[in-house]
Every structure is written in structure tokens, then in C-alpha cells.
Design an enzyme around this catalytic site. Structure first.
Site, PDB file in Angstrom:
ATOM      1  N   LYS A 174      38.341  47.251  41.244  1.00  0.00           N
ATOM      2  CA  LYS A 174      37.623  48.090  40.281  1.00  0.00           C
ATOM      3  C   LYS A 174      36.256  47.453  40.005  1.00  0.00           C
ATOM      4  O   LYS A 174      36.146  46.448  39.308  1.00  0.00           O
ATOM      5  CB  LYS A 174      38.390  48.244  38.957  1.00  0.00           C
ATOM      6  CG  LYS A 174      37.789  49.416  38.155  1.00  0.00           C
ATOM      7  CD  LYS A 174      37.904  49.314  36.670  1.00  0.00           C
ATOM      8  CE  LYS A 174      36.963  48.391  36.003  1.00  0.00           C
ATOM      9  NZ  LYS A 174      35.547  48.830  35.992  1.00  0.00           N
ATOM     10  N   GLY A 226      33.425  38.546  34.647  1.00  0.00           N
ATOM     11  CA  GLY A 226      32.759  39.352  33.624  1.00  0.00           C
ATOM     12  C   GLY A 226      32.553  38.541  32.370  1.00  0.00           C
ATOM     13  O   GLY A 226      32.507  37.299  32.410  1.00  0.00           O
ATOM     14  N   SER A 227      32.449  39.232  31.261  1.00  0.00           N
ATOM     15  CA  SER A 227      32.118  38.557  30.006  1.00  0.00           C
ATOM     16  C   SER A 227      33.314  37.767  29.469  1.00  0.00           C
ATOM     17  O   SER A 227      34.475  38.090  29.750  1.00  0.00           O
ATOM     18  CB  SER A 227      31.691  39.599  28.973  1.00  0.00           C
ATOM     19  OG  SER A 227      32.766  40.485  28.732  1.00  0.00           O
ATOM     20  N   THR A 228      33.006  36.774  28.663  1.00  0.00           N
ATOM     21  CA  THR A 228      34.069  35.978  28.045  1.00  0.00           C
ATOM     22  C   THR A 228      34.911  36.852  27.110  1.00  0.00           C
ATOM     23  O   THR A 228      36.135  36.702  27.050  1.00  0.00           O
ATOM     24  CB  THR A 228      33.441  34.781  27.310  1.00  0.00           C
ATOM     25  OG1 THR A 228      32.822  33.945  28.308  1.00  0.00           O
ATOM     26  CG2 THR A 228      34.480  33.966  26.557  1.00  0.00           C
ATOM     27  N   ALA A 230      35.692  40.081  27.343  1.00  0.00           N
ATOM     28  CA  ALA A 230      36.666  40.861  28.126  1.00  0.00           C
ATOM     29  C   ALA A 230      37.686  39.926  28.772  1.00  0.00           C
ATOM     30  O   ALA A 230      38.885  40.256  28.843  1.00  0.00           O
ATOM     31  CB  ALA A 230      35.949  41.687  29.187  1.00  0.00           C
ATOM     32  N   GLY A 231      37.227  38.750  29.198  1.00  0.00           N
ATOM     33  CA  GLY A 231      38.125  37.775  29.828  1.00  0.00           C
ATOM     34  C   GLY A 231      39.259  37.369  28.890  1.00  0.00           C
ATOM     35  O   GLY A 231      40.387  37.158  29.322  1.00  0.00           O
ATOM     36  N   GLU A 248      36.422  34.337  35.788  1.00  0.00           N
ATOM     37  CA  GLU A 248      35.074  33.792  35.985  1.00  0.00           C
ATOM     38  C   GLU A 248      34.190  34.446  34.927  1.00  0.00           C
ATOM     39  O   GLU A 248      33.874  35.639  35.040  1.00  0.00           O
ATOM     40  CB  GLU A 248      34.562  34.124  37.393  1.00  0.00           C
ATOM     41  CG  GLU A 248      35.331  33.436  38.506  1.00  0.00           C
ATOM     42  CD  GLU A 248      35.031  31.948  38.627  1.00  0.00           C
ATOM     43  OE1 GLU A 248      34.171  31.438  37.895  1.00  0.00           O
ATOM     44  OE2 GLU A 248      35.688  31.296  39.450  1.00  0.00           O
ATOM     45  N   CYS A 282      25.271  34.658  35.960  1.00  0.00           N
ATOM     46  CA  CYS A 282      26.176  33.889  35.091  1.00  0.00           C
ATOM     47  C   CYS A 282      25.811  32.417  35.057  1.00  0.00           C
ATOM     48  O   CYS A 282      25.898  31.766  34.033  1.00  0.00           O
ATOM     49  CB  CYS A 282      27.610  34.066  35.567  1.00  0.00           C
ATOM     50  SG  CYS A 282      27.835  33.578  37.283  1.00  0.00           S
ATOM     51  N   GLU A 381      25.017  33.850  25.327  1.00  0.00           N
ATOM     52  CA  GLU A 381      24.515  34.303  26.623  1.00  0.00           C
ATOM     53  C   GLU A 381      23.659  35.552  26.419  1.00  0.00           C
ATOM     54  O   GLU A 381      24.126  36.559  25.886  1.00  0.00           O
ATOM     55  CB  GLU A 381      25.708  34.622  27.531  1.00  0.00           C
ATOM     56  CG  GLU A 381      25.309  35.009  28.927  1.00  0.00           C
ATOM     57  CD  GLU A 381      26.514  35.308  29.802  1.00  0.00           C
ATOM     58  OE1 GLU A 381      27.380  36.104  29.378  1.00  0.00           O
ATOM     59  OE2 GLU A 381      26.590  34.762  30.913  1.00  0.00           O
TER      60      GLU A 381
END
Ligand code: NAD
Length: 476
Positions: A174, A226-228, A230-231, A248, A282, A381
Site C-alpha cells: 500500500k 512513515g511518521s512516528t 502512525a508507526g 522506519e 527522513c 521533524e
């Protein structure tokens, strides 16, 4: 162009979902295409396809899978121009950068294929505590969900897909909703490479599609970039299901200039270290830590470097800074420029929306001085072309400032003395450190410490992420 289909079981099939999302060219704000927002029914179909393809792909043998990676590399190389055009159209990546992506992808696939002997070599271990021995088998984890962001639309998928396929996993990909088109072309490459039907599947969509995939009962592994924020959600969902996950995530990396650094090396490498891909990288080292007694000189150097390159049409070969990916990203970056000013940082170059463009999500590339590491622009970030120059007193202070971050993805140390630079690198709480430049190495593990992630990609360690083990024990 309106696409109504998803790539499932080796075919472009009409999506069950009737919802679509638009793909916008960030340089012109024109509608480029729309693609389906896959729903849970589409995700079910894609996962079922990957599941049914799994046993045959797993049993094919690592050498055959490695050949398939080679064929995929060839097909990407054949479509390099079209791939470059799509990446720049959907993401705004300047062609100087995007034109390297197909070559990089093909090279990464070939390099990963060379790891096949790690999977085919028998691993027979004597039992040191009793008579007998054990055959240790590396087996693929199963169906892997690969979820990626928009900033490097092809590369970020390839660095997951290559080891996952070599390991024997089957996939549902995705991509980010902003950049699905390069991934659609990648599916044509998959088809042309003769990768068996169902081994690689594509669903397009946003957060809900991603969630349906992460939470699907028949997914065995999730690899997310992706972003922290969402992670954390994805990590929690995988933890709940005891499902292996690779994360990551974001960064706010330092570049430390030691007092013996060569200014010409900094001048030459600073843009790549700190602002590649219009700062949407990143591992960008966006905190420039410089000796306090040379602060003004380094602020001037950074300002000159950033002001010397072109902001403009990403299709111009000499453009370094293109537009940001979306209106939302531009608002985010401009919001940080306002926060910086409110916190007392001064923009010596840039600091606002780019002028001279009637269309496109452009911002001014910016260098901030008088930045304290506690400010939000030094802790959070930004993901745009913004560099914060921070003074340090001595090496201990530099290391303390560098490590005073929730993130730990990358770093750079500038010094003429490589041993001294390595001594500083060893004190940094981060996954990657470049000496006098920043560039990761596809054969060495890449991954974040702290809030920058969990697990690694690249090299033999990246392959391990898609494997589990079965030990078969024999009596003597
Ligand atoms: P994002 O986290 O918003 O989205 C990334 C992807 O995840 C998209 O495909 C999105 O649709 C999907 N997604 C979002 N929330 C989800 C959820 N709860 N469940 C399932 N899927 C979900 O990130 P972004 O804004 O697209 O990308 C920028 C971020 O990516 C930055 O933080 C950047 O540092 C990070 N990044 C990290 C690396 C790395 O290797 N560490 C590389 C590139 C980008």
C-alpha cells in the site's frame, strides 16, 4: 486519468470500492489521475491472493526467486524514463534526483539477489549439550504488508519488496495516497518480469486502507515506513496480534562540524546531507551543530550554499528545490517557519512561502540562526527545506546536543581527522552516521534508534526481517 483498478493475483481488477482519491501534480496543482481508495473487501481479496500464492513461491527455492529479482530489475531499467517522469509528476522530486531512482531500484534488487546463498546453505549444528544435531531452517514469515510514504515513491517500496520476495514472502503493497502512480508502473514491471500471479499485490488508498491491511487476520508481517505517530499505532496493532513489524520512522538528525572540519567539504556536501528531496528526507541532518567561536562563519556558509541553488520546476535538470508534495505539507512547513520566528530563531535565508510562483506548493528554502536545541524547530521533524544552525561549546556539549532528541535515525560528522570523527560517531545514539557526507550503504543495516523506529532494512539484517526459523532436532 481515472483508474478504477487494483493489481491483484497478477491482473488489474476493478476495485470493489467506488471511492477514489486524486493525485495532484505539486508543481502545477493540476489533477494528474485518480485511483481507488481500496476498502476492506479489496484488502481481503489482495491478502487472499497473496496467501494462495505463498506456498508455491516459498517452495520455489532462493535461487529461482533471486533470478526473478534480476528480471524485475531489468524491467524497471527498461521503464526508467517513464518511472522518473511519474515520480517527478506525483511527488515534485527534481529530476536530478528522481532520474537516479530506477537505477537505484534495479541495483538494490540485484544486490539483494546476491544474498540468496544465505537461504540455500544448509545450517546443520551439533548439539553441544547432548548427542545429536539440529538442522536450522530459515523460513519466510508468510504474507507481508508493505506500507510506504510519498517522499521516495519507488525506492522505499523496493527496499522492502526485494528482501521480502527473496525470503519467500508474498506481498500486499500500500503506497502513500499522494504517490500511487510509480507503484502502479512497478506492478507492470512485476508482470513483465514473470513473477507468478498473486506474489505481489497492490491496494491504493489512505489511512483506512492501511489500517485494514495492518489489522487483517491473515497478514503475517508488517513493514512500515512513515511518521512516528502512525508507526506507534501500527506497532500497537501488531503488538496486539503478536505480529512481527519493522518500523522506519521520522528523524531530526544532527550534522556536527568539528573544529578541524574542511569548510569546502561542508560547502560541497551540505545540501545532500541536510536538504535532499526539498528537505523531505527522513535521514536529513537538519540540525547543523557548529563551534560557538565560528558560529557566524558557518551561518554565512550555510546561507550561501542554500541561496546558491535553484528553486523551480522539478522537470528542469538544474533545479535543486522543487515544490513540497502537497498543500498540506506546505502548510505544515510554513507553520514551523512561524513557530521558529515566534521562538526567537532568525531566518538568514528564506523563512516564508516562495514568491514568483503562481502555482505549486513551493516554500523558501530556509536557514535559521540563533536556534537553541530546546526549540520546537530543533526537536520536531519539519520535513521541508529548513536548516537550524546551533552553537556548541566543546565536543561533550556537541554530543549532548546531538543526543538530546527523541529521534535517532542518522547523523553526520565533519572533520579532517577520520579517527576523531569516528570517536564522536561512537558516542551518538543513532542508527547511522556519515563521515563528511551522508549516504547510506545498501549492504549495511539501516534503521532508527529511539522514536525513529524498530528493526532494520538493507543487507543480510534486512533479509532477516522477513524470516523465521524452524529447528529440526536429530538424535545421534
Ligand atoms: P504517514 O505516517 O502519514 O504515512 C505513511 C504511510 O502510512 C501512508 O501510506 C499512509 O497512508 C499510511 N498510514 C498512515 N497511518 C496509518 C495507520 N494508522 N495504519 C496503516 N497505515 C497508515 O507518513 P508521511 O507523511 O506519508 O511520510 C513522511 C514520514 O515518513 C516522515 O516522518 C519521515 O521521516 C518518514 N520516513 C521515514 C523513513 C525511514 O526510513 N525511517 C523513510 C522515509 C520517510
Amino acid at each position: 486519468m481515472r483508474h478504477d483498478d487494483l493489481f491483484i493475483a497478477g491482473q488489474w481488477v476493478k476495485a470493489h470500492s467506488s471511492k477514489h482519491h486524486d493525485v495532484i501534480n505539486p508543481a502545477t496543482e493540476e489533477l494528474v489521475a485518480s485511483v481507488p481508495d481500496a476498502d476492506s473487501h479489496d484488502v481481503d481479496t489482495a491478502v487472499a491472493s497473496a496467501r494462495s500464492a505463498f506456498p508455491a513461491w516459498r517452495d520455489l527455492g532462493a535461487d529461482e526467486r533471486a533470478h526473478a529479482l534480476g528480471r524485475l530489475a531489468d524491467e524497471i531499467a527498461l521503464r526508467a524514463d517513464e518511472m522518473t517522469r511519474l515520480i517527478t509528476t506525483e511527488n515534485g522530486t527534481p529530476v536530478a534526483e528522481s532520474s537516479g531512482a530506477p537505477k537505484h531500484a534495479a541495483a538494490h534488487l540485484r544486490l539483494t539477489a546476491e544474498l540468496a546463498p544465505l537461504l540455500s546453505t544448509a545450517d546443520d549444528r551439533p548439539n553441544p549439550m547432548a548427542p545429536g544435531h539440529s538442522l536450522v531452517k530459515r523460513v519466510p514469515v508468510g504474507v507481508a504488508a508493505l506500507i510506504t510514504p510519498w517522499n521516495f515513491p519507488l525506492s522505499l517500496i523496493i527496499i522492502k519488496l526485494a528482501p521480502a520476495l527473496l525470503a519467500g514472502c508474498t506481498l500486499v503493497i500500500k503506497p502513500a495516497p499522494e504517490t500511487p502512480l510509480a507503484t502502479r508502473l512497478l506492478m507492470d514491471c512485476v508482470s513483465a518480469a514473470g513473477i507468478p500471479d498473486g506474489v505481489v499485490n497492490l491496494v491504493t488508498g489512505g489511512v483506512e486502507t492501511g489500517q485494514a491491511l495492518v489489522e487483517h487476520d491473515d497478514v503475517d508481517k508488517v513493514s512500515f515506513t512513515g511518521s512516528t505517530a502512525a508507526g506507534r499505532h501500527i506497532g500497537a496493532a501488531c503488538g496486539q496480534r503478536l505480529r512481527p513489524v519493522t518500523l522506519e520512522l521520522g528523524g531530526k538528525s544532527p550534522a556536527i562540524v568539528l573544529d578541524d572540519a574542511d569548510p569546502s567539504v561542508i560547502q560541497q556536501n551540505l545540501l545532500k546531507v541536510a536538504m535532499r528531496n526539498t528537505g523531505q528526507t527522513c535521514k536529513a541532518c537538519t540540525r547543523l551543530l557548529v563551534p560557538a567561536n565560528h558560529y557566524d562563519e558557518y551561518v554565512d556558509l550555510a546561507a550561501d550554499v542554500v541561496a546558491s541553488v535553484k528553486v523551480g520546476d522539478p522537470f528542469d535538470a538544474d533545479t535543486f528545490f522543487g515544490p513540497l508534495v502537497s498543500a498540506r505539507q506546505r502548510e505544515r512547513v510554513l507553520g514551523y517557519y512561524e513557530i521558529a520566528a515566534a521562538e526567537g530563531a532568525k531566518a538568514v535565508v528564506g523563512g516564508g512561502a516562495a514568491t514568483g510562483f503562481t502555482k505549486g506548493y513551493y516554500v523558501e528554502p530556509t536557514v535559521f540562526r540563533d536556534v537553541d536545541n530546546g526549540m520546537r524547530i530543533a526537536q520536531e521533524e519539519i520535513f521541508g527545506p529548513a536548516l537550524a544552525v546551533i552553537a556548541y561549546r566543546d565536543i561533550d556539549d556537541a554530543v549532548a546536543i546531538a543526543n538530546d532528541s527523541p529521534y535517532g535515525l542518522a547523523a553526520t560528522v565533519f572533520s579532517r581527522d577520520l579517527d576523531r570523527a569516528a570517536g564522536v560517531a561512537n558516542r551518538l545514539a543513532t542508527g547511522n552516521v556519515g563521515i563528511n557526507h551522508y549516504g547510506s550503504n545498501a549492504a549495511a543495516p539501516f534503521g532508527g534508534h529511539k522514536d525513529s523506529g524498530l528493526g532494520t532494512e538493507f543487507g543480510a539484517e534486512g533479509l532477516e526481517a522477513y524470516l523465521t526459523y524452524t529447528s529440526i532436532h536429530y538424535q545421534a
